[in-house]
Design an enzyme around this catalytic site. Structure first.
Site, PDB file in Angstrom:
ATOM      1  N   ASP A  44      39.520  40.583  29.493  1.00 30.71           N
ATOM      2  CA  ASP A  44      38.059  41.047  29.623  1.00 30.71           C
ATOM      3  C   ASP A  44      37.665  39.785  30.334  1.00 30.71           C
ATOM      4  O   ASP A  44      37.191  38.758  29.715  1.00 30.71           O
ATOM      5  CB  ASP A  44      37.303  41.225  28.535  1.00 30.71           C
ATOM      6  N   HIS A  45      37.644  39.863  31.708  1.00 35.26           N
ATOM      7  CA  HIS A  45      37.409  38.686  32.564  1.00 35.26           C
ATOM      8  C   HIS A  45      36.408  38.037  32.315  1.00 35.26           C
ATOM      9  O   HIS A  45      36.042  36.652  32.551  1.00 35.26           O
ATOM     10  CB  HIS A  45      37.815  38.653  34.085  1.00 35.26           C
ATOM     11  N   HIS A 102      32.525  44.551  28.859  1.00 40.84           N
ATOM     12  CA  HIS A 102      32.021  43.404  29.320  1.00 40.84           C
ATOM     13  C   HIS A 102      30.456  43.108  28.340  1.00 40.84           C
ATOM     14  O   HIS A 102      30.350  41.913  27.872  1.00 40.84           O
ATOM     15  CB  HIS A 102      31.620  43.345  30.662  1.00 40.84           C
TER      16      HIS A 102
HETATM   17  C1  BG6 Z   1      35.041  45.077  36.706  1.00 37.37           C
HETATM   18  C2  BG6 Z   1      34.350  46.261  37.011  1.00 37.37           C
HETATM   19  O1  BG6 Z   1      35.651  44.859  35.456  1.00 37.37           O
HETATM   20  O2  BG6 Z   1      33.861  43.980  36.819  1.00 37.37           O
HETATM   21  C3  BG6 Z   1      33.693  46.347  38.524  1.00 37.37           C
HETATM   22  O3  BG6 Z   1      35.521  47.065  37.004  1.00 37.37           O
HETATM   23  C4  BG6 Z   1      32.900  45.233  38.684  1.00 37.37           C
HETATM   24  O4  BG6 Z   1      33.401  47.570  38.733  1.00 37.37           O
HETATM   25  C5  BG6 Z   1      33.379  43.819  38.047  1.00 37.37           C
HETATM   26  O5  BG6 Z   1      32.481  45.053  40.084  1.00 37.37           O
HETATM   27  C6  BG6 Z   1      32.309  42.751  38.120  1.00 37.37           C
HETATM   28  O6  BG6 Z   1      32.699  41.509  37.803  1.00 37.37           O
HETATM   29  P1  BG6 Z   1      32.045  40.258  38.125  1.00 37.37           P
HETATM   30  O7  BG6 Z   1      32.905  39.100  37.602  1.00 37.37           O
HETATM   31  O8  BG6 Z   1      32.057  40.285  39.678  1.00 37.37           O
HETATM   32  O9  BG6 Z   1      30.797  40.299  37.322  1.00 37.37           O
END
Ligand code: BG6
Length: 347
Positions: free
Chosen positions: A32-33, A95
């Site tokens: 989960d980045h 997230h």
């Molecule tokens: C991803 C989603 O996990 O996270 C995307 O699939 C979203 O739809 C993205 O745009 C958002 O990541 P960040 O790091 O730009 O907030």
């Protein structure tokens, strides 16, 4: 394994079972980045390496918590994928719920992955389920129509490439979540995420009680005293600030809000490391604390599934917010019912 971890609880279990046929849970790294973002990692340090916050971090002093992940981007080139997911599955299921666990969890017995993950799972277990008959009251969904974003006219979701012209997929989701434990009973956790909103902001805001009595009533200042709010900014700038009331300089006593602020880049003089750099390095080193364990993934789906299913059964009135706006008006109702309001986007 990169998300999505399945499509619902049943699919997630199937995927987890499949992975378990070949690997031990300790060898599985579910990315989960959001957990690799610097300020997200800083949350546990902020909470457990300082003494001033923890005594206040509970239902006696905290009135609400808001977790926001607002994007200005639309669905871009991912229409086909997004039509199968929507904001709730795409953003909220992992997230936002992961951010919620970091705010709400108890101190783990140690900084070891297993202990941290145990505490996070306990929060997810304590989330009050939202049964079908309460979905309309506790959640709001939205889909953007045409509007203006980043200074130009942009199409609505249904006009984007790869999207059905009558798509019922939500590009905005808000949930009023409740955690049934002694620390958080009665404190709403407002979660919201959306595409094509007015600002790109990911943040956690913690709202504290009003002062119990006002010293300045004879000066007519009491209505102007704002409760303290702690804002943990995850992006675009990483940092933390606390809103306090201060005397405004001048003759008579006057009061206004000020910020006590910490900015990651200014303080450390470096840009935060990209989340994927952190996560890939941790995975190679076998450090699992920033990755989602099987039970967390399944508990998150267990919470989200009834919302997805109820929404699917009831046709929405879409589009219900303009691209470039703050989202559907109904989302304000979720907070207004309890006398709260969203933190302005990009403030
Ligand atoms: C991803 C989603 O996990 O996270 C995307 O699939 C979203 O739809 C993205 O745009 C958002 O990541 P960040 O790091 O730009 O907030």
């Amino acid at each position: 394994i990169e998300k999505p971890f399945g499509y619902n609880l049943a699919e997630a279990r199937r995927l987890n079972d499949l992975a378990a046929c070949h690997f031990d849970e300790s060898e599985i790294f579910r990315i989960d980045h959001y957990l690799g973002k610097e300020t997200v990692q800083n949350l546990l340090v902020l909470r457990f390496a300082n003494t001033v916050l923890e005594p206040l971090w509970n239902r006696k002093y905290v009135v609400w918590v808001q977790v926001t992940a607002a994007e200005t981007l639309g669905v871009e080139s991912r229409g086909g994928h997004y039509e199968q997911s929507g904001a709730l599955r795409d953003m909220l299921q992992m997230h936002l719920l992961q951010l919620l666990t970091l705010v709400a969890m108890e101190q783990p017995a140690s900084f070891a992955a297993g202990d941290i993950r145990d505490e996070k799972a306990k929060v997810l277990r304590a989330l009050r389920p939202i049964p079908a008959d309460l979905v309309a009251r506790e959640t709001v969904r939205g889909q953007y129509g045409p509007g203006r974003a980043d200074g130009r006219d942009v199409p609505g979701y249904r006009q984007e490439p790869g999207i059905a012209p009558d798509s019922r997929v939500e590009t905005y989701a808000a949930v009023r979540a409740w955690i049934d434990n002694w620390r958080w009973q009665g404190v709403p956790f407002y979660l919201r995420t959306g595409k094509r909103l007015s600002a790109r902001t990911t943040e956690i805001a913690v709202g504290f009680q009003h002062v119990p009595t006002c010293l300045f009533s004879d000066r007519g200042l009491c209505g102007r005293l704002e409760p303290n709010v702690l804002v943990i900014s995850i992006q675009p700038r990483e940092g933390v600030h606390l809103r306090l009331s201060s005397r405004i300089p001048g003759g008579d006593v006057n009061v206004g809000p000020v910020r006590l602020a910490f900015d990651y880049s200014e303080t450390f003089g470096v840009r935060p490391v990209d989340a994927y750099e952190t996560l890939l390095a941790d995975a190679l080193a076998g450090h699992a604390s920033l990755f989602a364990r099987r039970d967390q993934v399944e508990l998150s789906w267990q919470y989200v599934d009834p919302i997805v299913e109820t929404w699917a059964a009831q046709p929405p009135e879409f589009p219900n917010y303009a691209a470039g706006s703050a989202g559907p008006a109904d989302a304000d109702r979720l907070l207004a019912e309890l006398g709260h309001r969203w933190e302005p986007l990009g403030a």
